[in-house]
Design a protein around this motif. Structure first.
Motif, PDB file in Angstrom:
ATOM      1  N   THR A 151       0.793  -1.180  -0.132  1.00 12.48           N
ATOM      2  CA  THR A 151      -0.121  -0.004   0.001  1.00 12.48           C
ATOM      3  C   THR A 151       0.906   1.077   0.070  1.00 12.48           C
ATOM      4  O   THR A 151       0.484   2.180  -0.505  1.00 12.48           O
ATOM      5  N   LYS A 152       1.908   0.983   0.450  1.00  8.78           N
ATOM      6  CA  LYS A 152       3.011   2.221   0.557  1.00  8.78           C
ATOM      7  C   LYS A 152       3.327   2.393  -0.784  1.00  8.78           C
ATOM      8  O   LYS A 152       3.462   3.656  -1.481  1.00  8.78           O
ATOM      9  N   THR A 153       3.579   1.599  -1.632  1.00  8.85           N
ATOM     10  CA  THR A 153       3.742   1.652  -3.269  1.00  8.85           C
ATOM     11  C   THR A 153       2.710   2.398  -4.034  1.00  8.85           C
ATOM     12  O   THR A 153       2.650   2.864  -4.734  1.00  8.85           O
ATOM     13  N   GLU A 154       1.493   1.991  -3.242  1.00 11.26           N
ATOM     14  CA  GLU A 154       0.016   2.228  -4.189  1.00 11.26           C
ATOM     15  C   GLU A 154       0.025   3.708  -3.774  1.00 11.26           C
ATOM     16  O   GLU A 154      -0.701   4.526  -4.692  1.00 11.26           O
ATOM     17  N   PHE A 155       0.178   4.235  -2.679  1.00 11.82           N
ATOM     18  CA  PHE A 155       0.129   5.564  -2.198  1.00 11.82           C
ATOM     19  C   PHE A 155       1.112   6.283  -2.942  1.00 11.82           C
ATOM     20  O   PHE A 155       0.622   7.341  -3.469  1.00 11.82           O
ATOM     21  N   GLU A 156       2.300   6.047  -3.304  1.00 16.54           N
ATOM     22  CA  GLU A 156       2.987   6.845  -3.970  1.00 16.54           C
ATOM     23  C   GLU A 156       2.727   6.870  -5.458  1.00 16.54           C
ATOM     24  O   GLU A 156       2.842   7.878  -6.179  1.00 16.54           O
ATOM     25  N   TYR A 157       1.995   5.917  -5.896  1.00 17.82           N
ATOM     26  CA  TYR A 157       1.857   5.698  -7.364  1.00 17.82           C
ATOM     27  C   TYR A 157       0.438   6.512  -7.593  1.00 17.82           C
ATOM     28  O   TYR A 157       0.355   7.196  -8.636  1.00 17.82           O
ATOM     29  N   LEU A 158      -0.376   6.619  -6.834  1.00 17.24           N
ATOM     30  CA  LEU A 158      -1.735   7.498  -6.776  1.00 17.24           C
ATOM     31  C   LEU A 158      -1.394   8.933  -7.165  1.00 17.24           C
ATOM     32  O   LEU A 158      -2.148   9.326  -8.120  1.00 17.24           O
ATOM     33  N   PHE A 159      -0.293   9.524  -6.729  1.00 15.63           N
ATOM     34  CA  PHE A 159      -0.028  10.790  -6.932  1.00 15.63           C
ATOM     35  C   PHE A 159       0.603  11.033  -8.378  1.00 15.63           C
ATOM     36  O   PHE A 159       1.083  11.934  -8.556  1.00 15.63           O
ATOM     37  N   ASN A 160       0.700  10.143  -9.200  1.00 15.78           N
ATOM     38  CA  ASN A 160       1.187  10.549 -10.522  1.00 15.78           C
ATOM     39  C   ASN A 160       0.091  11.168 -11.362  1.00 15.78           C
ATOM     40  O   ASN A 160       0.250  11.678 -12.317  1.00 15.78           O
ATOM     41  N   THR A 161      -0.927  10.951 -10.651  1.00 14.09           N
ATOM     42  CA  THR A 161      -2.121  11.847 -10.985  1.00 14.09           C
ATOM     43  C   THR A 161      -2.677  12.912  -9.962  1.00 14.09           C
ATOM     44  O   THR A 161      -2.844  12.522  -9.126  1.00 14.09           O
ATOM     45  N   ALA A 162      -2.843  13.979 -10.325  1.00 13.48           N
ATOM     46  CA  ALA A 162      -3.552  15.185  -9.205  1.00 13.48           C
ATOM     47  C   ALA A 162      -4.808  14.654  -8.639  1.00 13.48           C
ATOM     48  O   ALA A 162      -5.337  14.458  -9.586  1.00 13.48           O
ATOM     49  N   PRO A 163      -4.898  14.781  -7.473  1.00 16.62           N
ATOM     50  CA  PRO A 163      -6.264  14.311  -7.123  1.00 16.62           C
ATOM     51  C   PRO A 163      -7.181  15.461  -7.742  1.00 16.62           C
ATOM     52  O   PRO A 163      -6.857  16.548  -7.977  1.00 16.62           O
ATOM     53  N   VAL A 164      -8.592  14.948  -7.598  1.00 13.04           N
ATOM     54  CA  VAL A 164      -9.488  16.090  -8.104  1.00 13.04           C
ATOM     55  C   VAL A 164     -10.009  17.054  -7.174  1.00 13.04           C
ATOM     56  O   VAL A 164     -10.273  17.954  -7.552  1.00 13.04           O
ATOM     57  N   PHE A 165     -10.214  16.342  -5.990  1.00 11.10           N
ATOM     58  CA  PHE A 165     -10.488  17.215  -4.908  1.00 11.10           C
ATOM     59  C   PHE A 165     -10.021  16.712  -3.490  1.00 11.10           C
ATOM     60  O   PHE A 165      -9.409  15.720  -3.307  1.00 11.10           O
ATOM     61  N   TYR A 166     -10.080  17.362  -2.445  1.00 14.90           N
ATOM     62  CA  TYR A 166      -9.633  17.106  -1.267  1.00 14.90           C
ATOM     63  C   TYR A 166     -10.867  17.331  -0.218  1.00 14.90           C
ATOM     64  O   TYR A 166     -11.629  18.220  -0.093  1.00 14.90           O
ATOM     65  N   LYS A 167     -11.093  16.335   0.624  1.00 13.08           N
ATOM     66  CA  LYS A 167     -12.168  16.096   1.682  1.00 13.08           C
ATOM     67  C   LYS A 167     -11.517  16.724   2.949  1.00 13.08           C
ATOM     68  O   LYS A 167     -10.417  16.198   3.511  1.00 13.08           O
ATOM     69  N   ASN A 168     -12.193  17.540   3.602  1.00 15.19           N
ATOM     70  CA  ASN A 168     -11.908  18.054   5.128  1.00 15.19           C
ATOM     71  C   ASN A 168     -11.786  16.891   6.047  1.00 15.19           C
ATOM     72  O   ASN A 168     -12.762  16.200   6.117  1.00 15.19           O
ATOM     73  N   ASN A 169     -10.674  16.814   6.697  1.00 13.55           N
ATOM     74  CA  ASN A 169     -10.574  15.726   7.857  1.00 13.55           C
ATOM     75  C   ASN A 169      -9.912  16.238   8.977  1.00 13.55           C
ATOM     76  O   ASN A 169      -8.856  15.348   9.604  1.00 13.55           O
TER      77      ASN A 169
END
Length: 232
Positions: A151-169
């Motif tokens: 999942t660490k590798t998956e986490f890094e890979y996800l950001f190859n594309t910019a997020p569409v939006f961000y949820k307040n947490n």
């Protein structure tokens, strides 16, 4: 089912000690409070995202549910939190236990938003894992570590594309505690959850869950009313 509920022998068995009678009453009285909470949550989900040029601009504004930014710098290889938490499930009937894997990386803008050498806006993502309780201790540890690395590798890979939006947490207590001891985090941190799906897709999924909950509450209230009516 209805015949099962209202048959007199069943009625006597259920209300033999009179204790069950209070449960439908309690649920019916709580229904209006649940309705208020559901309405508030629905309005929150329906709210439109607010757009800022840079992430640090959100600090001076009141909290919103969803954010979008024009300029961001995300380096997912800078992972300040990379850990997991094992749930303390005391239910003996459960055959599995949960492990939540946490990863966090700072969210910056082109001119950097370090405050006294620390970041104060963080992207946090979690991954859930289920493991059988009857496995050996060594195997459990290996499974957790393997899943964490994957999942660490998956986490890094996800950001190859910019997020569409961000949820307040902002109120994520566990994430705030994990960041508290980090030398790169400030005393007050703003936690966002990145999303890559379209915001309307996310909202529709959340609203569907709420509508199912409303249906369950209505059915439970009706059943409670029947129990009360039968017991009069």
């Amino acid at each position: 089912m209805w015949l099962f509920i209202i048959r007199k022998p069943i009625k006597k068995a259920l209300f033999r000690f009179g204790s069950f009678y209070h449960f439908p009453n309690l649920f019916i009285y709580l229904a209006p409070l649940l309705a208020i909470i559901i309405c508030w949550k629905t309005e929150e989900i329906r709210s439109k995202p607010i757009s800022f040029k840079k992430p640090h601009e959100l600090i001076a504004k009141r909290p919103y549910s969803f954010y979008q930014f024009d300029q961001t710098v995300i380096n997912p290889k800078i992972i300040d939190i990379s850990t997991y938490i094992i749930s303390g499930n005391s239910n003996q009937r459960e055959r599995t236990f949960s492990v939540t894997h946490y990863f966090a990386t700072p969210l910056a803008s082109l001119d950097s938003i370090r405050v006294n050498g620390r970041y104060n806006i963080w992207l946090v993502k979690t991954f859930k894992q289920k493991i059988r309780k009857d496995l050996g201790a060594e195997l459990k540890t290996n499974l957790i570590q393997h899943f964490h690395n994957k999942t660490k590798t998956e986490f890094e890979y996800l950001f190859n594309t910019a997020p569409v939006f961000y949820k307040n947490n902002f109120n994520d207590r566990i994430a705030n505690q994990l960041l508290y001891g980090s030398p790169n985090a400030s005393k007050q941190n703003y936690i966002l959850v990145p999303h890559w799906e379209k915001i309307q897709v996310y909202k529709n999924e959340q609203l569907s869950e709420i509508y199912l909950l409303v249906i369950a509450i209505i059915i439970s209230s009706l059943v409670g009313c029947i129990f009360i009516a039968v017991n009069r």
